[in-house]
Design a protein around this motif. Structure first.
Motif, PDB file in Angstrom:
ATOM      1  N   UNK A   1       0.854  -1.179   0.000  1.00 43.39           N
ATOM      2  CA  UNK A   1       0.000   0.000   0.000  1.00 43.39           C
ATOM      3  C   UNK A   1       0.894   1.234   0.000  1.00 43.39           C
ATOM      4  N   UNK A   2       0.617   2.170  -0.901  1.00 41.84           N
ATOM      5  CA  UNK A   2       1.516   3.308  -1.107  1.00 41.84           C
ATOM      6  C   UNK A   2       1.222   4.430  -0.107  1.00 41.84           C
ATOM      7  N   UNK A   3       2.216   4.738   0.701  1.00 44.82           N
ATOM      8  CA  UNK A   3       2.136   5.842   1.666  1.00 44.82           C
ATOM      9  C   UNK A   3       3.043   6.977   1.206  1.00 44.82           C
ATOM     10  N   UNK A   4       2.608   8.196   1.411  1.00 47.31           N
ATOM     11  CA  UNK A   4       3.448   9.339   1.072  1.00 47.31           C
ATOM     12  C   UNK A   4       4.688   9.348   1.964  1.00 47.31           C
ATOM     13  N   UNK A   5       5.836   9.607   1.332  1.00 49.15           N
ATOM     14  CA  UNK A   5       7.080   9.657   2.073  1.00 49.15           C
ATOM     15  C   UNK A   5       7.727   8.309   2.310  1.00 49.15           C
ATOM     16  N   UNK A   6       7.127   7.231   1.773  1.00 50.40           N
ATOM     17  CA  UNK A   6       7.656   5.883   1.971  1.00 50.40           C
ATOM     18  C   UNK A   6       8.166   5.284   0.658  1.00 50.40           C
ATOM     19  N   UNK A   7       8.561   6.165  -0.272  1.00 49.18           N
ATOM     20  CA  UNK A   7       8.957   5.687  -1.605  1.00 49.18           C
ATOM     21  C   UNK A   7      10.151   4.737  -1.550  1.00 49.18           C
TER      22      UNK A   7
ATOM     23  N   UNK B   1      -1.213   9.544   5.189  1.00 50.65           N
ATOM     24  CA  UNK B   1      -1.007  10.381   4.002  1.00 50.65           C
ATOM     25  C   UNK B   1      -0.651   9.510   2.814  1.00 50.65           C
ATOM     26  N   UNK B   2      -1.207   9.868   1.655  1.00 54.77           N
ATOM     27  CA  UNK B   2      -0.858   9.160   0.425  1.00 54.77           C
ATOM     28  C   UNK B   2      -0.377  10.170  -0.611  1.00 54.77           C
TER      29      UNK B   2
END
Length: 338
Positions: free
Chosen positions: A163-169, A201-202
């Motif tokens: 699952x894509x979270x903002x800042x977790x690239x 956040x996403x």
């Protein structure tokens, strides 16, 4: 010709005579409590589906090709899970499930390989203990590696879902490299649903697009398929066709992709349109014919009204939606079965 016909049916939104896949809520009990999980907001019962009820459900879905034995819990908690898998396989069904991977120890890994399970998805957000939002951990990675070593002829298929979270690239890129290194079959990306926890956040739409381009490029470089429903899935010509036609699917985005060939069966045996609406009953599979439910008035009415009922959900939609900065408030009709 068959693929062309299917593409046209999807573009025009002409659902098949029966759903091709059914997800069965075998348990809502879990050994984790992830911030992004909507179990509490959905109000589901934290219990197991009895094996006898699973048998009744499976006996009444003749014509379906695939079942997913996963609810809003960890399937390996269920004491009868492997008996359920065996029963479904005996009925000629393909069987898949999703797991957080924490319980897939060495004994469980051998049982998985021997069970005939067709596909297993490990949900992960990071390799180490860095993520607080969802599934993570070196123990899960070790379980995943050993399962891949044990399986034969790539059965079961092993998928890593992120699952894509903002800042977790960087976590995402690290998982793609890991998946390629250990021999996972593909990586599946998923949008974060903020309706249940708006504190998470996403990425923005532009960030999401850029991230998919980067992950797809890395996947190609490392030799592992990266799927993300809003952009590309599958491989070869099917992937190219999807990329070209994706915005035309289901009357140019009028309908959620999940409405085309999918049903969810909850703990009581009630059919619902989606796992995110486990209390929205459109029929009782224990009392009604599957075809009657699938073509019935309740599901037809839901398809007409689903945007109002589902709100800002874009999990299975091509188009990105801005999520309101508030927790989800389902339409009262979404709890008809209560």
């Amino acid at each position: 010709m068959a693929r062309i016909r299917e593409a046209l049916r999807r573009i025009l939104f002409l659902p098949p005579a029966l759903p091709s896949q059914i997800q069965i809520e075998v348990t809502n009990r879990c050994n984790l409590s992830c911030l992004m999980c909507p179990r509490e907001a959905l109000g589901v019962s934290k219990e197991d589906m009895p094996f006898e009820l699973l048998q009744q459900v499976v006996d009444r879905i003749e014509g379906v090709k695939l079942v997913t034995l996963t609810g809003w819990g960890e399937p390996f908690i269920h004491p009868d899970l492997f008996t359920m898998i065996h029963y479904c396989k005996g009925k000629g069904l393909k069987v898949k499930l999703s797991t957080n991977g924490t319980l897939v120890d060495e004994v469980m890994q051998r049982r998985i390989v021997d069970s005939g399970l067709d596909s297993i998805t490990f949900s992960l957000e990071s390799i180490g203990e860095k993520s607080e939002e969802g599934h993570r951990g070196e123990k899960v990675v070790e379980n995943l590696k050993r399962l891949l070593d044990l399986r034969k002829a790539k059965i079961p298929e092993v998928v890593i879902q992120v699952t894509i979270h903002q800042g977790k690239e960087e976590d995402l890129y690290e998982l793609i490299r890991l998946g390629a290194e250990i021999g996972a079959d593909r990586i599946n990306l998923s949008r974060l649903d903020l309706r249940f926890n708006p504190s998470l956040k996403r990425p923005s739409h532009a960030e999401e697009e850029a991230l998919f381009r980067g992950t797809e490029h890395l996947g190609a470089e490392k030799g592992i398929q990266v799927d993300f429903i809003p952009y590309a899935i599958s491989h070869g010509m099917e992937r190219l066709s999807y990329r070209i036609l994706r915005k035309s699917l289901h009357r140019f985005g009028k309908y959620c992709l999940r409405l085309y060939d999918y049903l969810y069966i909850n703990l009581k045996g009630e059919a619902t349109p989606c796992c995110s609406l486990p209390l929205y009953s459109v029929g009782d599979i224990l009392k009604e014919d599957l075809r009657a439910i699938w073509k019935g008035e309740q599901l037809r009415e839901f398809r007409k009204e689903y945007k109002r009922i589902c709100g800002a959900c874009d999990q299975w939609r091509i188009h990105y939606k801005k999520i309101p900065n508030r927790s989800i408030q389902f339409d009262k009709e979404a709890k008809r079965s209560e």
